[in-house]
Design an enzyme around this catalytic site. Structure first.
Site, PDB file in Angstrom:
ATOM      1  N   TYR A   1       2.798  59.214 -10.114  1.00 30.81           N
ATOM      2  CA  TYR A   1       3.532  57.964 -10.337  1.00 30.81           C
ATOM      3  C   TYR A   1       3.242  57.425 -11.739  1.00 30.81           C
ATOM      4  CZ  TYR A   1       4.857  57.361  -5.396  1.00 30.81           C
ATOM      5  OH  TYR A   1       5.396  57.492  -4.153  1.00 30.81           O
TER       6      TYR A   1
ATOM      7  N   SER B   1      11.149  53.819   1.921  1.00 28.55           N
ATOM      8  CA  SER B   1      12.532  53.402   1.658  1.00 28.55           C
ATOM      9  C   SER B   1      13.181  52.786   2.895  1.00 28.55           C
ATOM     10  CB  SER B   1      13.372  54.581   1.153  1.00 28.55           C
ATOM     11  OG  SER B   1      14.590  54.128   0.585  1.00 28.55           O
ATOM     12  N   PRO B   2      12.530  51.801   3.522  1.00 26.63           N
ATOM     13  CA  PRO B   2      13.105  51.194   4.727  1.00 26.63           C
ATOM     14  C   PRO B   2      14.413  50.461   4.469  1.00 26.63           C
ATOM     15  CG  PRO B   2      11.227  49.923   3.949  1.00 26.63           C
ATOM     16  CD  PRO B   2      11.238  51.192   3.155  1.00 26.63           C
ATOM     17  N   LEU B   3      14.715  50.157   3.200  1.00 28.76           N
ATOM     18  CA  LEU B   3      15.988  49.505   2.863  1.00 28.76           C
ATOM     19  C   LEU B   3      16.942  50.472   2.167  1.00 28.76           C
ATOM     20  CD1 LEU B   3      14.698  46.048   1.550  1.00 28.76           C
ATOM     21  CD2 LEU B   3      15.242  46.746   3.896  1.00 28.76           C
TER      22      LEU B   3
ATOM     23  N   GLY C   1      16.750  52.189  -0.637  1.00 29.31           N
ATOM     24  CA  GLY C   1      16.960  51.903  -2.059  1.00 29.31           C
ATOM     25  C   GLY C   1      17.728  50.631  -2.336  1.00 29.31           C
ATOM     26  N   GLY C   2      17.689  49.674  -1.400  1.00 31.02           N
ATOM     27  CA  GLY C   2      18.385  48.401  -1.591  1.00 31.02           C
ATOM     28  C   GLY C   2      19.740  48.344  -0.916  1.00 31.02           C
TER      29      GLY C   2
ATOM     30  N   LEU D   1      20.450  48.343   2.157  1.00 37.40           N
ATOM     31  CA  LEU D   1      20.410  47.499   3.347  1.00 37.40           C
ATOM     32  C   LEU D   1      19.893  46.088   3.058  1.00 37.40           C
ATOM     33  CD1 LEU D   1      18.989  50.261   5.703  1.00 37.40           C
ATOM     34  CD2 LEU D   1      21.335  49.382   5.674  1.00 37.40           C
TER      35      LEU D   1
ATOM     36  N   GLY E   1      21.736  43.742   1.540  1.00 35.70           N
ATOM     37  CA  GLY E   1      22.892  42.913   1.191  1.00 35.70           C
ATOM     38  C   GLY E   1      23.620  43.440  -0.022  1.00 35.70           C
TER      39      GLY E   1
END
Length: 316
Positions: free
Chosen positions: A53, A211-213, A215-216, A218, A220
């Site tokens: 990273y 990545s529960p969203l 990458g954004g 989810l 909005g």
């Protein structure tokens, strides 16, 4: 903050895992320090990074940043369950990658130096290495464990078959083996439900969802795109996936509006309620993003609503 055991290990971790992919790259060092301090204040004790990273600056840069933060004192290192990873190339030389015994041991020692710590709580294999036998991998991990340099071993991005093969090999050696698997899992990415989650459950392996969203996507994304405020949700995997699931995302955002719950909160809460999921790894770029993530822990929603949300994406 709620704490749970990491898989079948006795080590306990917070339901939110603080991912560090943005630290020092998309988030300044000072802001990264503030986010980590705030996370500790909120009771988050699970910190995830990887040896490569910060590659945008140089490989190992993020581990170096975390090492600086640990040195600020106040038992920062002792209070955190620290996870890092090995596998990805650290140079152009052929042996500075993969899961050979040479690279596992060498990479661990280099990570320890960059992190300015004596031990790693969770040493994770970032990917499967088809060229490395499990006997070679476990021999190296046993050496590191006996030396006190690592406490537990985890995996990341493993198919179910490889997870099972790894565990069976560890069992033959009377070694604890893998205690956690970090995989991509969210309302859009559900393939792990077919085989990986059942395999993890069968072997007592905790699941950390990254990545529960998505990458954004989810969080909005459609509303943000319409308002011109989209940042992460307007690029990467979010934009690659949106054309395939636009109808479902639109329905999801509409339902969130009816419920009065921000999409990101509901999407993260959904992941945390899935059977077998130990924690969700979030990668905030700002303090506000971290505060938003902690709100999902306070939701108490009925099971039938969670099924309804699942079905929105099941049908698309």
């Amino acid at each position: 903050m709620e704490y749970v055991n990491l898989g079948r290990s006795a080590q306990v971790v917070s339901r939110l895992c603080l991912g560090t992919l943005n630290f020092g790259v998309r988030t300044t060092k000072s802001d990264s320090f503030r986010i980590m301090d705030t996370a500790l204040d909120r009771g988050i004790n699970f910190l995830d990074t990887a040896n490569d990273y910060g590659w945008q600056v140089h490989r190992g840069f993020t581990e170096e940043l975390l090492g600086e933060w640990f040195q600020l004192g106040d038992r920062r290192r002792d209070r955190m369950v620290l996870g890092t990873k090995v596998f990805n190339p650290m140079s152009d030389w052929p042996n500075d990658r993969g899961l050979s015994a040479r690279n596992i041991i060498s990479s661990c020692e280099q990570s320890l130096r960059r992190l300015r710590t004596d031990w790693i709580d969770l040493y994770q294999m970032h990917h499967v290495d088809p060229s490395a036998t499990w006997d070679e991998v476990w021999q190296a991990m046993e050496v590191l464990t006996s030396q006190g340099k690592i406490r537990y071993v985890g995996s990341s991005n493993f198919p179910a078959w490889n997870l099972a093969a790894a565990q069976e090999a560890a069992i033959r050696r009377s070694y604890l083996g893998i205690v956690s698997e970090q995989c991509s899992y969210n309302l859009v990415t559900r393939h792990v439900e077919a085989e990986l989650l059942p395999a993890a459950n069968a072997y007592g392996v905790g699941v950390v969802a990254w990545s529960p969203l998505h990458g954004g996507l989810l969080s909005g994304a459609l509303r943000k795109l319409a308002q011109g405020t989209a940042v992460k949700s307007s690029q990467g995997r979010a934009m690659e996936t949106l054309p395939k699931v636009r109808k479902a995302v639109d329905e999801f955002e509409r339902r969130c509006g009816e419920l009065g719950i921000p999409p990101a909160d509901l999407a993260l809460h959904w992941v945390l309620t899935r059977p077998g999921v130990t924690a969700a790894a979030v990668g905030p770029r700002t303090i506000d993003h971290l505060e938003d993530a902690t709100r999902a822990l306070d939701l108490d929603l009925p099971a039938d609503l969670m099924r309804e949300i699942s079905e929105i994406f099941d049908s698309h």
